[in-house]
Design a protein around this motif. Sequence first.
Motif, PDB file in Angstrom:
ATOM      1  N   SER A   1      16.816   3.564  11.593  1.00  0.00           N
ATOM      2  CA  SER A   1      16.171   3.135  10.591  1.00  0.00           C
ATOM      3  C   SER A   1      15.528   3.517   9.792  1.00  0.00           C
ATOM      4  O   SER A   1      15.034   2.747   8.782  1.00  0.00           O
ATOM      5  N   LEU A   2      14.174   3.895  10.664  1.00  0.00           N
ATOM      6  CA  LEU A   2      12.801   4.658  10.520  1.00  0.00           C
ATOM      7  C   LEU A   2      13.289   5.930   9.772  1.00  0.00           C
ATOM      8  O   LEU A   2      12.878   5.945   8.582  1.00  0.00           O
ATOM      9  N   LYS A   3      14.734   6.857   9.817  1.00  0.00           N
ATOM     10  CA  LYS A   3      15.411   7.792   9.254  1.00  0.00           C
ATOM     11  C   LYS A   3      16.192   7.373   7.748  1.00  0.00           C
ATOM     12  O   LYS A   3      15.623   7.697   7.126  1.00  0.00           O
ATOM     13  N   VAL A   4      16.742   6.410   7.849  1.00  0.00           N
ATOM     14  CA  VAL A   4      16.737   5.681   6.481  1.00  0.00           C
ATOM     15  C   VAL A   4      15.896   5.000   5.963  1.00  0.00           C
ATOM     16  O   VAL A   4      15.927   5.640   4.231  1.00  0.00           O
ATOM     17  N   ARG A   5      14.389   4.322   6.008  1.00  0.00           N
ATOM     18  CA  ARG A   5      13.514   4.314   5.475  1.00  0.00           C
ATOM     19  C   ARG A   5      12.679   5.738   4.590  1.00  0.00           C
ATOM     20  O   ARG A   5      12.180   5.253   3.630  1.00  0.00           O
ATOM     21  N   LYS A   6      12.742   6.399   5.516  1.00  0.00           N
ATOM     22  CA  LYS A   6      12.117   7.942   4.692  1.00  0.00           C
ATOM     23  C   LYS A   6      12.396   8.391   4.512  1.00  0.00           C
ATOM     24  O   LYS A   6      12.451   8.874   2.755  1.00  0.00           O
ATOM     25  N   HIS A   7      14.257   7.966   4.214  1.00  0.00           N
ATOM     26  CA  HIS A   7      14.702   9.153   2.531  1.00  0.00           C
ATOM     27  C   HIS A   7      14.991   8.277   1.273  1.00  0.00           C
ATOM     28  O   HIS A   7      15.262   8.826   0.466  1.00  0.00           O
ATOM     29  N   ALA A   8      15.135   6.756   2.282  1.00  0.00           N
ATOM     30  CA  ALA A   8      14.638   6.331   1.348  1.00  0.00           C
ATOM     31  C   ALA A   8      13.189   6.072  -0.142  1.00  0.00           C
ATOM     32  O   ALA A   8      13.504   5.439  -0.936  1.00  0.00           O
ATOM     33  N   ILE A   9      12.139   6.754   0.479  1.00  0.00           N
ATOM     34  CA  ILE A   9      11.434   6.491  -0.122  1.00  0.00           C
ATOM     35  C   ILE A   9      11.074   6.500  -1.221  1.00  0.00           C
ATOM     36  O   ILE A   9      10.499   6.715  -2.186  1.00  0.00           O
ATOM     37  N   ALA A  10      11.884   7.888  -1.458  1.00  0.00           N
ATOM     38  CA  ALA A  10      11.424   8.766  -2.664  1.00  0.00           C
ATOM     39  C   ALA A  10      11.945   7.924  -3.296  1.00  0.00           C
ATOM     40  O   ALA A  10      11.720   8.551  -4.896  1.00  0.00           O
ATOM     41  N   HIS A  11      13.293   6.914  -3.492  1.00  0.00           N
ATOM     42  CA  HIS A  11      13.638   6.806  -4.485  1.00  0.00           C
ATOM     43  C   HIS A  11      13.455   5.181  -4.332  1.00  0.00           C
ATOM     44  O   HIS A  11      13.389   4.730  -5.663  1.00  0.00           O
ATOM     45  N   LEU A  12      13.097   4.380  -4.013  1.00  0.00           N
ATOM     46  CA  LEU A  12      12.906   2.714  -3.822  1.00  0.00           C
ATOM     47  C   LEU A  12      11.321   2.506  -3.395  1.00  0.00           C
ATOM     48  O   LEU A  12      11.016   1.486  -4.206  1.00  0.00           O
ATOM     49  N   GLY A  13      10.660   4.208  -3.037  1.00  0.00           N
ATOM     50  CA  GLY A  13       9.128   3.122  -3.319  1.00  0.00           C
ATOM     51  C   GLY A  13       9.044   3.072  -1.404  1.00  0.00           C
ATOM     52  O   GLY A  13      10.121   2.644  -1.068  1.00  0.00           O
ATOM     53  N   GLN A  14       7.363   3.058  -0.918  1.00  0.00           N
ATOM     54  CA  GLN A  14       6.931   2.317   0.545  1.00  0.00           C
ATOM     55  C   GLN A  14       7.780   1.683   0.840  1.00  0.00           C
ATOM     56  O   GLN A  14       8.553   1.028   1.617  1.00  0.00           O
ATOM     57  N   TRP A  15       7.369   0.178   0.099  1.00  0.00           N
ATOM     58  CA  TRP A  15       7.704  -1.264   0.636  1.00  0.00           C
ATOM     59  C   TRP A  15       9.809  -1.413  -0.005  1.00  0.00           C
ATOM     60  O   TRP A  15       9.653  -2.197   1.102  1.00  0.00           O
TER      61      TRP A  15
ATOM     62  N   ALA B   1      12.128   0.566   0.540  1.00  0.00           N
ATOM     63  CA  ALA B   1      12.363   1.330   1.452  1.00  0.00           C
ATOM     64  C   ALA B   1      12.307   1.140   2.499  1.00  0.00           C
ATOM     65  O   ALA B   1      13.618   0.650   3.234  1.00  0.00           O
ATOM     66  N   SER B   2      11.308  -0.279   3.499  1.00  0.00           N
ATOM     67  CA  SER B   2      11.431  -0.678   4.181  1.00  0.00           C
ATOM     68  C   SER B   2      11.552  -1.556   4.397  1.00  0.00           C
ATOM     69  O   SER B   2      12.454  -2.536   5.523  1.00  0.00           O
ATOM     70  N   ILE B   3      11.839  -2.835   3.110  1.00  0.00           N
ATOM     71  CA  ILE B   3      12.956  -3.832   3.457  1.00  0.00           C
ATOM     72  C   ILE B   3      14.355  -3.375   3.729  1.00  0.00           C
ATOM     73  O   ILE B   3      14.953  -4.159   5.326  1.00  0.00           O
ATOM     74  N   VAL B   4      14.620  -2.403   3.097  1.00  0.00           N
ATOM     75  CA  VAL B   4      16.235  -1.913   3.165  1.00  0.00           C
ATOM     76  C   VAL B   4      15.867  -1.120   4.911  1.00  0.00           C
ATOM     77  O   VAL B   4      17.406  -1.776   5.467  1.00  0.00           O
ATOM     78  N   ALA B   5      15.086  -0.368   5.451  1.00  0.00           N
ATOM     79  CA  ALA B   5      15.622  -0.401   7.313  1.00  0.00           C
ATOM     80  C   ALA B   5      15.716  -1.488   7.314  1.00  0.00           C
ATOM     81  O   ALA B   5      16.247  -1.402   8.947  1.00  0.00           O
ATOM     82  N   GLY B   6      14.521  -2.362   7.408  1.00  0.00           N
ATOM     83  CA  GLY B   6      14.689  -3.474   8.303  1.00  0.00           C
ATOM     84  C   GLY B   6      15.620  -4.092   8.179  1.00  0.00           C
ATOM     85  O   GLY B   6      16.325  -4.953   9.162  1.00  0.00           O
ATOM     86  N   LEU B   7      17.138  -4.159   7.168  1.00  0.00           N
ATOM     87  CA  LEU B   7      18.041  -4.321   6.493  1.00  0.00           C
ATOM     88  C   LEU B   7      19.414  -4.472   7.457  1.00  0.00           C
ATOM     89  O   LEU B   7      19.972  -4.282   7.670  1.00  0.00           O
ATOM     90  N   VAL B   8      18.991  -3.127   7.179  1.00  0.00           N
ATOM     91  CA  VAL B   8      19.856  -1.958   8.065  1.00  0.00           C
ATOM     92  C   VAL B   8      20.005  -2.198  10.075  1.00  0.00           C
ATOM     93  O   VAL B   8      20.980  -2.358  10.445  1.00  0.00           O
ATOM     94  N   PHE B   9      18.407  -2.285  10.266  1.00  0.00           N
ATOM     95  CA  PHE B   9      18.179  -3.158  11.616  1.00  0.00           C
ATOM     96  C   PHE B   9      19.435  -4.129  12.206  1.00  0.00           C
ATOM     97  O   PHE B   9      19.572  -4.323  13.300  1.00  0.00           O
ATOM     98  N   VAL B  10      18.444  -4.903  11.398  1.00  0.00           N
ATOM     99  CA  VAL B  10      19.152  -6.234  11.498  1.00  0.00           C
ATOM    100  C   VAL B  10      20.872  -6.258  11.473  1.00  0.00           C
ATOM    101  O   VAL B  10      20.831  -7.148  12.604  1.00  0.00           O
ATOM    102  N   VAL B  11      20.976  -5.803   9.744  1.00  0.00           N
ATOM    103  CA  VAL B  11      22.519  -5.617  10.282  1.00  0.00           C
ATOM    104  C   VAL B  11      23.634  -5.027  11.333  1.00  0.00           C
ATOM    105  O   VAL B  11      24.983  -5.602  11.885  1.00  0.00           O
ATOM    106  N   ILE B  12      22.509  -4.189  11.600  1.00  0.00           N
ATOM    107  CA  ILE B  12      23.356  -3.321  12.857  1.00  0.00           C
ATOM    108  C   ILE B  12      23.638  -4.351  14.198  1.00  0.00           C
ATOM    109  O   ILE B  12      24.460  -4.121  15.051  1.00  0.00           O
ATOM    110  N   ILE B  13      22.381  -4.021  14.828  1.00  0.00           N
ATOM    111  CA  ILE B  13      21.698  -5.237  15.716  1.00  0.00           C
ATOM    112  C   ILE B  13      22.681  -6.569  15.765  1.00  0.00           C
ATOM    113  O   ILE B  13      23.181  -6.812  17.077  1.00  0.00           O
ATOM    114  N   GLY B  14      22.710  -6.977  14.637  1.00  0.00           N
ATOM    115  CA  GLY B  14      23.507  -7.833  14.535  1.00  0.00           C
ATOM    116  C   GLY B  14      25.158  -8.392  14.783  1.00  0.00           C
ATOM    117  O   GLY B  14      25.887  -8.627  15.388  1.00  0.00           O
ATOM    118  N   ALA B  15      25.605  -6.788  14.285  1.00  0.00           N
ATOM    119  CA  ALA B  15      27.249  -6.873  14.268  1.00  0.00           C
ATOM    120  C   ALA B  15      27.907  -6.085  16.571  1.00  0.00           C
ATOM    121  O   ALA B  15      28.397  -6.553  16.477  1.00  0.00           O
TER     122      ALA B  15
END
Length: 248
Positions: free
Chosen positions: A153-167, A169-183
């Motif tokens: 998830s942190l790697k996803v955030r790092k790559h998403a910052i350039a396109h989405l901004g820090q805020w 990108a952090s939301i996207v990374a959090g959602l990725v973490f929650v979805v994977i852990i939930g599954a």
Amino acid sequence: MVGKLLVRGMLAGVAAGLLTFSFAKLVGEPQVDQAISFEAKADAAKGEPPEPEIVSRHTQAGLGLLTGVVSFSAAVGGLFALTFAYTFGRVSKLPARPLSAWLALAAFITLVIVPNIKYPANPPSVGDPETIGMRTGLFFLMIAISIATMVFSLKVRKHAIAHLGQWNASIVAGLVFVVIIGAVQLALPVINEVPAAFPAVLLWKFRVAAIGMQVILWTTIGLLFGALAERAQRAASTDRMIGKSAYL
């Protein structure tokens, strides 16, 4: 510098261990005693003899608990310091104190909250002795998956910052973490071996105490180590300045 941080991490761990032991002694041990009493009464009702006490309950709740908690906390503090040393300046540009606090929070979520949602702590008399190996394996598997998912998830955030901004990108990374852990938690087997007659209030208090111990441990390490690391860095900076001035 890494060696100095390691020592400070272990010192923070020892301090955290002493606070955690105090909490466990005051809040956790009464719940353990009640659970042991429940187990003894249940065995007596079945006509089973009491199990031999290899280590006295007094030792378990006193010196044994103190030694185990402080030793574990010191080891955790050392590993935390090594993680901080690797992260500081490489992965994150945050100053020492906020970085330490954020690392502690991430560790608490990854190592405590996530696995305990699926496989919460149980007091004595809860659980089949024959399944302890399977339950332990699943618990550590959940921890390993949680760590791997956090890193991903942190790697996803790092790559998403350039396109989405820090805020964002952090939301996207959090959602990725929650979805994977939930599954993953839905896919892993459910374990429910709590006896029907076991007091629900006692089970709740025990689990709250178990989480409370971890809250104290990680909060103390995160805040205390951050302060100690900041002082060590200031001292190192001062030594470098003195060393440079000596050549002027």
